[in-house]
Write a protein that holds these residues in place. Structure first.
Motif, PDB file in Angstrom:
ATOM      1  N   THR A 153      13.619 -20.325  40.643  1.00  0.00           N
ATOM      2  CA  THR A 153      12.241 -20.361  41.107  1.00  0.00           C
ATOM      3  C   THR A 153      11.297 -20.154  39.933  1.00  0.00           C
ATOM      4  OG1 THR A 153      12.169 -17.971  41.513  1.00  0.00           O
ATOM      5  CG2 THR A 153      12.978 -19.374  43.318  1.00  0.00           C
ATOM      6  N   PRO A 154       9.997 -20.474  40.075  1.00  0.00           N
ATOM      7  CA  PRO A 154       9.045 -20.218  38.977  1.00  0.00           C
ATOM      8  C   PRO A 154       9.071 -18.773  38.503  1.00  0.00           C
ATOM      9  CG  PRO A 154       8.042 -21.644  40.622  1.00  0.00           C
ATOM     10  CD  PRO A 154       9.363 -21.205  41.197  1.00  0.00           C
ATOM     11  N   ALA A 155       9.147 -17.823  39.447  1.00  0.00           N
ATOM     12  CA  ALA A 155       9.209 -16.410  39.053  1.00  0.00           C
ATOM     13  C   ALA A 155      10.500 -16.121  38.305  1.00  0.00           C
ATOM     14  CB  ALA A 155       9.096 -15.517  40.281  1.00  0.00           C
ATOM     15  N   GLY A 156      11.596 -16.694  38.776  1.00  0.00           N
ATOM     16  CA  GLY A 156      12.880 -16.482  38.110  1.00  0.00           C
ATOM     17  C   GLY A 156      12.889 -17.032  36.701  1.00  0.00           C
ATOM     18  N   ARG A 157      12.291 -18.198  36.510  1.00  0.00           N
ATOM     19  CA  ARG A 157      12.218 -18.774  35.158  1.00  0.00           C
ATOM     20  C   ARG A 157      11.330 -17.924  34.254  1.00  0.00           C
ATOM     21  NH1 ARG A 157      12.253 -23.620  38.275  1.00  0.00           N
ATOM     22  NH2 ARG A 157       9.970 -23.766  38.239  1.00  0.00           N
ATOM     23  N   ALA A 158      10.276 -17.327  34.823  1.00  0.00           N
ATOM     24  CA  ALA A 158       9.431 -16.435  34.027  1.00  0.00           C
ATOM     25  C   ALA A 158      10.203 -15.199  33.581  1.00  0.00           C
ATOM     26  CB  ALA A 158       8.201 -16.018  34.838  1.00  0.00           C
ATOM     27  N   VAL A 159      11.068 -14.671  34.455  1.00  0.00           N
ATOM     28  CA  VAL A 159      11.906 -13.536  34.077  1.00  0.00           C
ATOM     29  C   VAL A 159      12.813 -13.919  32.915  1.00  0.00           C
ATOM     30  CG1 VAL A 159      13.792 -12.039  34.838  1.00  0.00           C
ATOM     31  CG2 VAL A 159      11.854 -12.454  36.356  1.00  0.00           C
ATOM     32  N   THR A 160      13.431 -15.089  32.993  1.00  0.00           N
ATOM     33  CA  THR A 160      14.316 -15.549  31.925  1.00  0.00           C
ATOM     34  C   THR A 160      13.566 -15.695  30.610  1.00  0.00           C
ATOM     35  OG1 THR A 160      15.675 -16.741  33.537  1.00  0.00           O
ATOM     36  CG2 THR A 160      15.898 -17.383  31.227  1.00  0.00           C
ATOM     37  N   THR A 161      12.378 -16.278  30.678  1.00  0.00           N
ATOM     38  CA  THR A 161      11.569 -16.469  29.465  1.00  0.00           C
ATOM     39  C   THR A 161      11.153 -15.135  28.871  1.00  0.00           C
ATOM     40  OG1 THR A 161      10.725 -18.562  30.338  1.00  0.00           O
ATOM     41  CG2 THR A 161       9.491 -17.538  28.543  1.00  0.00           C
ATOM     42  N   ALA A 162      10.711 -14.211  29.728  1.00  0.00           N
ATOM     43  CA  ALA A 162      10.264 -12.899  29.242  1.00  0.00           C
ATOM     44  C   ALA A 162      11.399 -12.154  28.568  1.00  0.00           C
ATOM     45  CB  ALA A 162       9.701 -12.078  30.404  1.00  0.00           C
ATOM     46  N   LYS A 163      12.574 -12.174  29.199  1.00  0.00           N
ATOM     47  CA  LYS A 163      13.716 -11.483  28.600  1.00  0.00           C
ATOM     48  C   LYS A 163      14.102 -12.117  27.268  1.00  0.00           C
ATOM     49  CE  LYS A 163      17.048  -8.525  28.413  1.00  0.00           C
ATOM     50  NZ  LYS A 163      16.743  -7.088  28.195  1.00  0.00           N
ATOM     51  N   GLY A 164      13.970 -13.452  27.177  1.00  0.00           N
ATOM     52  CA  GLY A 164      14.308 -14.136  25.936  1.00  0.00           C
ATOM     53  C   GLY A 164      13.421 -13.752  24.766  1.00  0.00           C
ATOM     54  N   THR A 165      12.221 -13.260  25.063  1.00  0.00           N
ATOM     55  CA  THR A 165      11.318 -12.817  23.992  1.00  0.00           C
ATOM     56  C   THR A 165      11.565 -11.364  23.593  1.00  0.00           C
ATOM     57  OG1 THR A 165       9.615 -12.099  25.558  1.00  0.00           O
ATOM     58  CG2 THR A 165       9.531 -14.396  24.826  1.00  0.00           C
ATOM     59  N   ASP A 189       0.459 -21.727  28.717  1.00  0.00           N
ATOM     60  CA  ASP A 189       1.622 -21.876  29.587  1.00  0.00           C
ATOM     61  C   ASP A 189       2.435 -20.596  29.481  1.00  0.00           C
ATOM     62  OD1 ASP A 189       4.013 -22.277  27.584  1.00  0.00           O
ATOM     63  OD2 ASP A 189       2.415 -23.617  26.885  1.00  0.00           O
ATOM     64  N   ALA A 190       3.306 -20.366  30.472  1.00  0.00           N
ATOM     65  CA  ALA A 190       4.013 -19.089  30.549  1.00  0.00           C
ATOM     66  C   ALA A 190       4.835 -18.813  29.307  1.00  0.00           C
ATOM     67  CB  ALA A 190       4.904 -19.061  31.793  1.00  0.00           C
ATOM     68  N   ALA A 191       5.509 -19.813  28.771  1.00  0.00           N
ATOM     69  CA  ALA A 191       6.358 -19.598  27.600  1.00  0.00           C
ATOM     70  C   ALA A 191       5.523 -19.140  26.402  1.00  0.00           C
ATOM     71  CB  ALA A 191       7.122 -20.875  27.266  1.00  0.00           C
ATOM     72  N   ALA A 192       4.408 -19.819  26.151  1.00  0.00           N
ATOM     73  CA  ALA A 192       3.551 -19.443  25.022  1.00  0.00           C
ATOM     74  C   ALA A 192       2.908 -18.086  25.252  1.00  0.00           C
ATOM     75  CB  ALA A 192       2.485 -20.511  24.809  1.00  0.00           C
ATOM     76  N   ASP A 193       2.460 -17.831  26.480  1.00  0.00           N
ATOM     77  CA  ASP A 193       1.828 -16.542  26.783  1.00  0.00           C
ATOM     78  C   ASP A 193       2.797 -15.387  26.575  1.00  0.00           C
ATOM     79  OD1 ASP A 193      -0.434 -17.926  27.444  1.00  0.00           O
ATOM     80  OD2 ASP A 193      -0.194 -17.711  29.615  1.00  0.00           O
ATOM     81  N   LEU A 194       4.012 -15.529  27.079  1.00  0.00           N
ATOM     82  CA  LEU A 194       4.987 -14.447  26.973  1.00  0.00           C
ATOM     83  C   LEU A 194       5.429 -14.228  25.532  1.00  0.00           C
ATOM     84  CD1 LEU A 194       7.035 -15.204  30.193  1.00  0.00           C
ATOM     85  CD2 LEU A 194       5.659 -13.162  29.765  1.00  0.00           C
ATOM     86  N   LYS A 195       5.497 -15.279  24.754  1.00  0.00           N
ATOM     87  CA  LYS A 195       5.820 -15.129  23.335  1.00  0.00           C
ATOM     88  C   LYS A 195       4.743 -14.314  22.636  1.00  0.00           C
ATOM     89  CE  LYS A 195       6.804 -17.736  19.102  1.00  0.00           C
ATOM     90  NZ  LYS A 195       6.931 -19.103  18.507  1.00  0.00           N
ATOM     91  N   ARG A 196       3.485 -14.586  22.961  1.00  0.00           N
ATOM     92  CA  ARG A 196       2.384 -13.838  22.358  1.00  0.00           C
ATOM     93  C   ARG A 196       2.389 -12.390  22.826  1.00  0.00           C
ATOM     94  NH1 ARG A 196      -4.027 -15.649  22.423  1.00  0.00           N
ATOM     95  NH2 ARG A 196      -4.554 -14.667  20.435  1.00  0.00           N
ATOM     96  N   ILE A 197       2.670 -12.173  24.102  1.00  0.00           N
ATOM     97  CA  ILE A 197       2.731 -10.811  24.645  1.00  0.00           C
ATOM     98  C   ILE A 197       3.805 -10.005  23.924  1.00  0.00           C
ATOM     99  CG2 ILE A 197       3.425  -9.499  26.694  1.00  0.00           C
ATOM    100  CD1 ILE A 197       1.957 -11.616  28.368  1.00  0.00           C
ATOM    101  N   ALA A 198       4.940 -10.630  23.654  1.00  0.00           N
ATOM    102  CA  ALA A 198       6.052  -9.929  23.008  1.00  0.00           C
ATOM    103  C   ALA A 198       5.725  -9.507  21.586  1.00  0.00           C
ATOM    104  CB  ALA A 198       7.297 -10.810  23.016  1.00  0.00           C
ATOM    105  N   GLU A 199       4.748 -10.128  20.958  1.00  0.00           N
ATOM    106  CA  GLU A 199       4.350  -9.743  19.604  1.00  0.00           C
ATOM    107  C   GLU A 199       3.605  -8.414  19.585  1.00  0.00           C
ATOM    108  OE1 GLU A 199       2.021 -12.992  18.280  1.00  0.00           O
ATOM    109  OE2 GLU A 199       3.721 -14.348  17.967  1.00  0.00           O
ATOM    110  N   VAL A 200       3.101  -8.009  20.743  1.00  0.00           N
ATOM    111  CA  VAL A 200       2.270  -6.801  20.830  1.00  0.00           C
ATOM    112  C   VAL A 200       2.892  -5.748  21.742  1.00  0.00           C
ATOM    113  CG1 VAL A 200       0.044  -5.900  21.590  1.00  0.00           C
ATOM    114  CG2 VAL A 200       0.152  -8.088  20.368  1.00  0.00           C
ATOM    115  N   PHE A 201       3.412  -6.188  22.873  1.00  0.00           N
ATOM    116  CA  PHE A 201       3.872  -5.278  23.913  1.00  0.00           C
ATOM    117  C   PHE A 201       5.407  -5.165  23.910  1.00  0.00           C
ATOM    118  CE2 PHE A 201      -0.173  -6.983  25.327  1.00  0.00           C
ATOM    119  CZ  PHE A 201      -0.829  -5.870  25.838  1.00  0.00           C
ATOM    120  N   GLY A 202       5.892  -4.061  24.455  1.00  0.00           N
ATOM    121  CA  GLY A 202       7.329  -3.891  24.599  1.00  0.00           C
ATOM    122  C   GLY A 202       7.794  -4.185  26.010  1.00  0.00           C
ATOM    123  N   GLN A 203       6.853  -4.238  26.967  1.00  0.00           N
ATOM    124  CA  GLN A 203       7.212  -4.446  28.360  1.00  0.00           C
ATOM    125  C   GLN A 203       6.214  -5.408  29.011  1.00  0.00           C
ATOM    126  OE1 GLN A 203       8.335  -0.630  30.427  1.00  0.00           O
ATOM    127  NE2 GLN A 203       7.318   0.289  28.687  1.00  0.00           N
TER     128      GLN A 203
END
Length: 452
Positions: free
Chosen positions: A181-193, A432-446
């Motif tokens: 699902t879209p939410a599931g793919r977001a979880v996968t992307t977030a964990k990958g970062t 897009d979610a992939a780019a956003d989460l990559k940027r978030i991971a540069e600053v945040f831990g969670q």
């Protein structure tokens, strides 16, 4: 959609936090006779504090007291009297374990005939048995006499349903389907970062809609949370602040039912809620506390603490929206309100009952770099929170949208990265979610991923 709309309204009604200035904290440390901050290195962050349990002079006095006159005081000392009963002494009455007392877990609150957490069968003939702490008659009805009977009946039914199979761990097929699902793919992307992932959802409306809607929502969230990438589930926001619930009994029933069901559906995951405790910021101003208790009767400290003391939640997030401007009638500025809240949290030792997080919505849009650093550091420095959650996007009641822009300022807070979490809605990305989460991971831990 309900969750996003609720947050829009809540954000429109709450004001953003303005923390205490760092130089002020340093000044307080210098004036505090019990401060030992002078022993820290010069590069120690301002939020790291040091206080003597006994100053060197006091410690010397203690040692001299016990060592004086060939340790006379120590020799004469006796054990502190405790509350003990000698069961072998004449006249003492001690409970005796039932036959076969060695069987079963002595720490379990359930009777031995309650299998897999289920309810024991009540004996016939009008005898009473206990289910989830409530006395039950032989027909299984609740014989309690307290107010809020309807709410207790609801939670008893929901909890029993959760234990009997309505809520259960997701199957491998359900977990695999949820991952697509879209939410599931977001979880996968977030964990990958490299981000630690929480699911941020709202179950209150589903719970109020009835058992079928509630069970479906729990099943959906449970399948998504069952993956090892997910650390926890925040299952309600603005709990007791918005108009979803009208009584404390109803909130208690919801929290207990949601906690029980999610612990069945997603075993091992942390559970959290988001709310606010308006009285905390009042400090010692009685007029302020009286007024806040009148305005927000469902947010009294003892009521919020009840969710923690039962173990229903593992994390409590407190919103900082009221701290800025919400207390001007009593001449309490934002910095003082923040410190008052932290003092109350430390005094009540809520961090022993659950992890305490602070939530900040006021850093979207254009914000000065020094203000960003202070708002993030203040709750951590004061000891009022173990982590700070920042919204990356905010839509006000008029439909206007603001995004987090202070990325450069946040990057400078790298020592706090693990204690910083982004609240992010993958259904409303900046790019897009992939780019956003990559940027978030540069600053945040969670990251808290909003899941409708």
């Amino acid at each position: 959609m309900r969750l996003r709309l609720r947050r829009t309204v809540a954000a429109g009604s709450m004001l953003a936090l303005l923390g205490a200035v760092a130089p002020a904290a340093a000044a307080y440390a210098q004036d505090d006779p019990r401060s030992c901050r002078d022993l820290l290195t010069a590069d120690a962050p301002a939020y790291v504090q040091c206080h003597w349990l006994a100053t060197p002079d006091e410690a010397l006095g203690v040692a001299l007291f016990w060592g004086a006159n060939d340790n006379a005081n120590l020799k004469e000392a006796t054990p502190y009297p405790g509350q003990f009963i000698d069961c072998s002494a004449p006249g003492s009455s001690c409970p005796t374990p039932p036959d076969g007392g060695a069987e079963g877990d002595e720490n379990s609150p359930l009777p031995e005939d309650a299998e897999d957490g289920g309810a024991p069968e009540c004996e016939t003939g009008g005898d009473r048995c206990a289910v989830d702490g409530h006395d039950q008659g032989g027909d299984g009805t609740d014989n309690g006499s307290e107010t809020g009977t309807g709410a207790r009946t609801t939670v008893a039914a929901q909890t029993t349903a959760a234990r009997s199979g309505t809520a259960r761990p997701a199957t491998a097929e359900e977990v695999a389907a949820a991952a697509q699902t879209p939410a599931g793919r977001a979880v996968t992307t977030a964990k990958g970062t490299g981000l630690r992932v929480w699911l941020d959802t709202e179950l209150a409306d589903d719970w109020k809609a009835g058992e079928e809607a509630f069970a479906a929502a729990v099943k959906r969230i449970g399948a998504l949370a069952a993956r090892p990438e997910v650390a926890g589930i925040r299952f309600s926001t603005q709990l007791g602040y918005d108009t979803t619930f009208t009584t404390h009994e109803e909130i208690t029933a919801f929290v207990a039912a949601a906690s029980a069901a999610l612990r069945q559906a997603a075993p091992g995951k942390q559970l959290g809620v988001h709310t606010v405790v308006p009285e905390f910021a009042c400090g010692a101003v009685e007029e302020c506390k009286t007024e806040m208790a009148r305005r927000y009767p469902l947010l009294a400290p003892e009521r919020i603490e009840s969710y923690l003391s039962t173990g229903a939640v593992d994390q409590l997030t407190l919103d900082g929206g009221l701290l800025r401007g919400g207390y001007t009638a009593w001449r309490i500025d934002a910095g003082t309100a923040q410190r008052n809240q932290s003092i109350q949290l430390r005094a009540r030792a809520w961090d022993v009952l659950a992890q305490i997080a602070a939530e900040e919505t006021g850093l979207v849009g254009e914000v000065a770099a020094e203000e960003v650093a202070e708002r993030v550091a203040a709750p951590l420095r004061d000891g009022g929170a173990q982590q700070v959650n920042l919204w990356t996007r905010l839509q006000d009641a008029q439909g206007g949208v603001k995004h987090l822009t202070a990325w450069d300022a946040l990057k400078k807070l790298s020592p706090l990265q693990r204690r910083m979490a982004a609240v992010y809605d993958p259904a409303a990305p900046g790019t897009d979610a992939a780019a956003d989460l990559k940027r978030i991971a540069e600053v945040f831990g969670q990251v808290y991923l909003t899941v409708a």
